[in-house]
Design an enzyme around this catalytic site. Sequence first.
Site, short mmCIF file in Angstrom:
data_model
loop_
_atom_site.label_atom_id
_atom_site.label_comp_id
_atom_site.label_asym_id
_atom_site.label_seq_id
_atom_site.Cartn_x
_atom_site.Cartn_y
_atom_site.Cartn_z
N GLN A 1 -65.38 43.70 -42.96
CA GLN A 1 -64.59 43.76 -41.73
C GLN A 1 -64.08 42.66 -40.90
OE1 GLN A 1 -67.11 45.04 -38.42
NE2 GLN A 1 -66.04 46.99 -38.12
N ASP B 1 -58.90 50.04 -28.09
CA ASP B 1 -59.30 49.90 -26.79
C ASP B 1 -60.62 50.17 -26.38
OD1 ASP B 1 -56.80 48.84 -26.08
OD2 ASP B 1 -56.15 50.57 -24.97
N TYR C 1 -56.49 49.52 -38.09
CA TYR C 1 -56.10 50.09 -36.65
C TYR C 1 -56.57 49.35 -35.47
CZ TYR C 1 -61.26 50.95 -36.73
OH TYR C 1 -62.75 50.76 -36.83
N PRO C 2 -55.79 49.64 -34.42
CA PRO C 2 -56.13 49.27 -33.12
C PRO C 2 -56.75 49.98 -32.28
CG PRO C 2 -53.96 49.99 -33.02
CD PRO C 2 -54.64 50.47 -34.44
#
Lengths: 267, 267, 267, 267, 267
Positions: A197, A160, A157-158
């Site tokens: 990760q 911000d 997933y991206p």
Amino acid sequence: MPLTVEGAALLHQMFRITWCSWRDLNESTRREILEEFSTTLEGMGNSTGLFSMYGHKADFMLVHFRKDFEALSETEWHIRKLRIWKYCEPTTSYVSVVELGLYESTGKVYSGLLNDGVAPHSEPWKEAINATLDRQRTAMASRLHPEIPPVKYCCFYPMDRRRGEDKNWYTLPLEERAALMHEHGMVGRRYAGEVKQIISGSIGFDDWEWGVDLFSEDALVFKKLIYEMRFDPVSAIYAQFGPFYLGIRCNQERLSSLLHVCGVVRS
Amino acid sequence: MPLTVEGAALLHQMFRITWCSWRDLNESTRREILEEFSTTLEGMGNSTGLFSMYGHKADFMLVHFRKDFEALSETEWHIRKLRIWKYCEPTTSYVSVVELGLYESTGKVYSGLLNDGVAPHSEPWKEAINATLDRQRTAMASRLHPEIPPVKYCCFYPMDRRRGEDKNWYTLPLEERAALMHEHGMVGRRYAGEVKQIISGSIGFDDWEWGVDLFSEDALVFKKLIYEMRFDPVSAIYAQFGPFYLGIRCNQERLSSLLHVCGVVRS
Amino acid sequence: MPLTVEGAALLHQMFRITWCSWRDLNESTRREILEEFSTTLEGMGNSTGLFSMYGHKADFMLVHFRKDFEALSETEWHIRKLRIWKYCEPTTSYVSVVELGLYESTGKVYSGLLNDGVAPHSEPWKEAINATLDRQRTAMASRLHPEIPPVKYCCFYPMDRRRGEDKNWYTLPLEERAALMHEHGMVGRRYAGEVKQIISGSIGFDDWEWGVDLFSEDALVFKKLIYEMRFDPVSAIYAQFGPFYLGIRCNQERLSSLLHVCGVVRS
Amino acid sequence: MPLTVEGAALLHQMFRITWCSWRDLNESTRREILEEFSTTLEGMGNSTGLFSMYGHKADFMLVHFRKDFEALSETEWHIRKLRIWKYCEPTTSYVSVVELGLYESTGKVYSGLLNDGVAPHSEPWKEAINATLDRQRTAMASRLHPEIPPVKYCCFYPMDRRRGEDKNWYTLPLEERAALMHEHGMVGRRYAGEVKQIISGSIGFDDWEWGVDLFSEDALVFKKLIYEMRFDPVSAIYAQFGPFYLGIRCNQERLSSLLHVCGVVRS
Amino acid sequence: MPLTVEGAALLHQMFRITWCSWRDLNESTRREILEEFSTTLEGMGNSTGLFSMYGHKADFMLVHFRKDFEALSETEWHIRKLRIWKYCEPTTSYVSVVELGLYESTGKVYSGLLNDGVAPHSEPWKEAINATLDRQRTAMASRLHPEIPPVKYCCFYPMDRRRGEDKNWYTLPLEERAALMHEHGMVGRRYAGEVKQIISGSIGFDDWEWGVDLFSEDALVFKKLIYEMRFDPVSAIYAQFGPFYLGIRCNQERLSSLLHVCGVVRS
């Protein structure tokens, strides 16, 4: 700005099979096309992973780790030129570069230099920073250029950092951001044995600021880890999440079985 | 973080029939394709439900409950390989896992351990938590691995807890969240005889945090229940709703009648 | 929660003609397909309306009013099975149910029951509420099951009540909401002779909370009414509007003339 | 609500040519189709303009000004029935009506009536308002029913007035809105010689509240005008802008040259 | 409003190859089509650049710098008429004009004129402003009409200045904006040797207010520069970023090799 070091250039390619034309091929053509695809993936070794995806977002995801952006472009065109690409509809993708944020060192290096009377952005300042970065790149070489972990599930997933009118990550003092990131890292560390990760930076490359890849033998661990982190202040207040992609590793035998559509009468 | 236990892996598949190619098939081919689809669904029993959908979002929805993510992927590929899939356009989907939030137990377990002087995240702490989770998993086995309820209507929607700049679910104390969830549960309980509700978690799996499935003999009850809940503080202030999907159960006879397009002259 | 009574189940279907395949049909086939469509619509009488739409969102809109959701599904499949559906691309749709909000009665009923010492949600409470709802359903039967008004223009749009971090409809006291809705209704009443308004609820059925249908002989009245209402506090502060659809009634003669594409040389 | 008067009904149609099928036509067929299109546009005179568009949003834009919505629907179907429409993909559109906001008169009329003791919304009130509107409609007839200005460039965009939780146009007093609009108009007036501006209202007709058409011989003036206005309080605080469309006028000779694709070998 | 001077008109065209029809062409046809495309690009020289793109957003991006909007439209139609356009799917685009913001001069000119007693917007005022703009246009001619820098990587993204309810760029005093932009420029200047930056304005032309093109031999520098700037108050608080596009320069030899799909058996 925290110091960062960068490693492998990354491309995630999500695509669907255009079943209606794929199924109209005869079996020997399908076998040839799959052999070309399989041989290509085999040649890419552990630097490329193929995952079979859940849901309508994609049938498959290819994850490529390359030494730099030039090699990444070559790989992308290698894929675009494969015969199977004619039967693939790219649904989305993500471009990024492995990034290690050096929040802890940043504060020390900056205050050390200031204590030594070095003017910010002067040549000696830049040299000292570059020397630090070089040391870190060497020390962290294997984390900067990882292989695709050989486990069963992948979650991508991206995200911000929030830049709200009131809550704005980018206006917090470096010390506060460092403290929040440290606490955040502590949660991650508790899952170290269960989840691998890989954080990549995508400012300037794609539409979110970071990409997150999680790899695990147990898909449920993704939910536990991300849910627990969501209560960390750094995520609770400052994280904005993009779409989530869940895949299960697809080796060549599995690929063959999924796409051969054996025994299916053509219609 | 509240403790949770997880059960069945879920996939909702919404799709449209590509009528223009489906109608160009001759009737015997259509019958063969439908027989293959019907036989497959029959074999899946109560772990898969087929619904005929209202509106343009989908003609049909398949809901799969599987014991784990591996079985879920197998099911998805089983569907992708059916002949009918060539005439289906997946419009959306949802990936999640049945989840029971243990808000009530969480507070008790945590305070008990702290009273006993057990350090958070220590081995004894983890063991005690796991023992609690195991007990709950056993006690709630049938709710964690439910069958598709044999009623007429299904309403599905995903949702998030709000993480606004001012109103943020994830920064509330556990006690406050537990109290809000308790009150929320009370409303749900009043509808227990009319609606069967299945909550699934999708953090790490799909784009919202939870999926909600409601099943009822009366579609109007969905509106009443959700509207009443919308005035609960936990929903009024902290819920963000995704798209809503409404379907009516479609057994094999109905499927046949809907897709045979009997008596229609081809054009 | 204000009490509400529900009536007809509604479906709005917006669709475009796929002109390139439609125009490739020969004229007699087009005539047959249109006859089947026209006959079907004729059979549906005043419970279904066909509108020719403005702009790219749709060439046509079908509006169906049915006695319940089962009948609505039957109608939708009736349309999906028509030969013309092969040449239609559904662009959007809306699922809802005619709803009358009883803000005025709700306060009275609740305070009456409380004055009589009836416990909320007790059996006598529920019986009293149900008796009220039954009376209202009978009294308002014709408004709950309306026909498509036989006027020239239709304007449809979905809407929500705002649930902002600061301005949140669902956290206002019932009395305040009732007062705001009363004032809002007053504006509507001034347009009663010029516009027929039908409100439908869609919580649990579609992506917005309500659908609004306006019918009038004069399209400009839609703008005047909605613009005037937008200055009402209830709309100014608490309304969120979805897309707007504008259509002009299309009887069978007009449909024929629009789709026969008479005199056009095929190319 | 400020008083407004309405004039021409407007439709903006943005569309792309489906090049792959258009180019497969032989040259004489293309010529016939273009002649039909050109003759149609010629017949529409100055009430319809054709623009060649910049960027991927559209290859062309048709702008229609019609006396009312009935005539507008006829025009839209006239276009839909042209042979060229088979080779056009409508990408977006906008439905609106020329609107002149009478902020200055509104205050005067209202206070005059109130001073005279006329009750709001009474019959004498309505008659006085209607008389004012009729006078304005007559006085502004040419602005209400304009022709497409015969200049080189067109810029179109839709916009809303903000209804934020804190900054909300619709909760400002009429006097404050009138003052802000007056100042805004002053900026516009400085560009009067260089830009022709046509404002249309679309509440109830399309997804934004207003459409703005700017026409000029110099495309750079669009940027200057809009940029300067963006610092006006009414825009800075209360304007929300939709997508922007930039086109260059396309007369029939140019259309022919753009679409004949002369000298291109078919492939 | 800060004074600005404008230069070249810009078009960014992002497009995908429709592989399934491209690959069905025979090799000699593909060669002819590529020769036409290559010759066209060669003729455009340094005013047009071709980039091979990363990810699914586009296979290629064409960047055109033209002397004005008329020349830009000619170029766009030149491309639309090429044979290769039949095999291109435009995915997005961006229309803008090279812009230099004269924050520093603006304050000086305005205060000078006011000191001299010149009335704002009077003829002498306008003449003085125009004289200033003319001087700047001459002084900055080469920056206003740049060539595509001959380096390896290009990063493009559009952006807005925030107009939030609380944080609003357009309500800040000119002096404050000038100071913020000055500081911002300082960061940029530190990267001058590594990155060539071209800012273009798109108010009135496209959906964001500005476009930013960065060119560099090293793609990682894009991330460093943009990340560092994100902590500047002007970006941290007032910037809103659109999608990011990353490309690698594609000369004619490379184009040929990428699209010839040599040695690939057609299927």
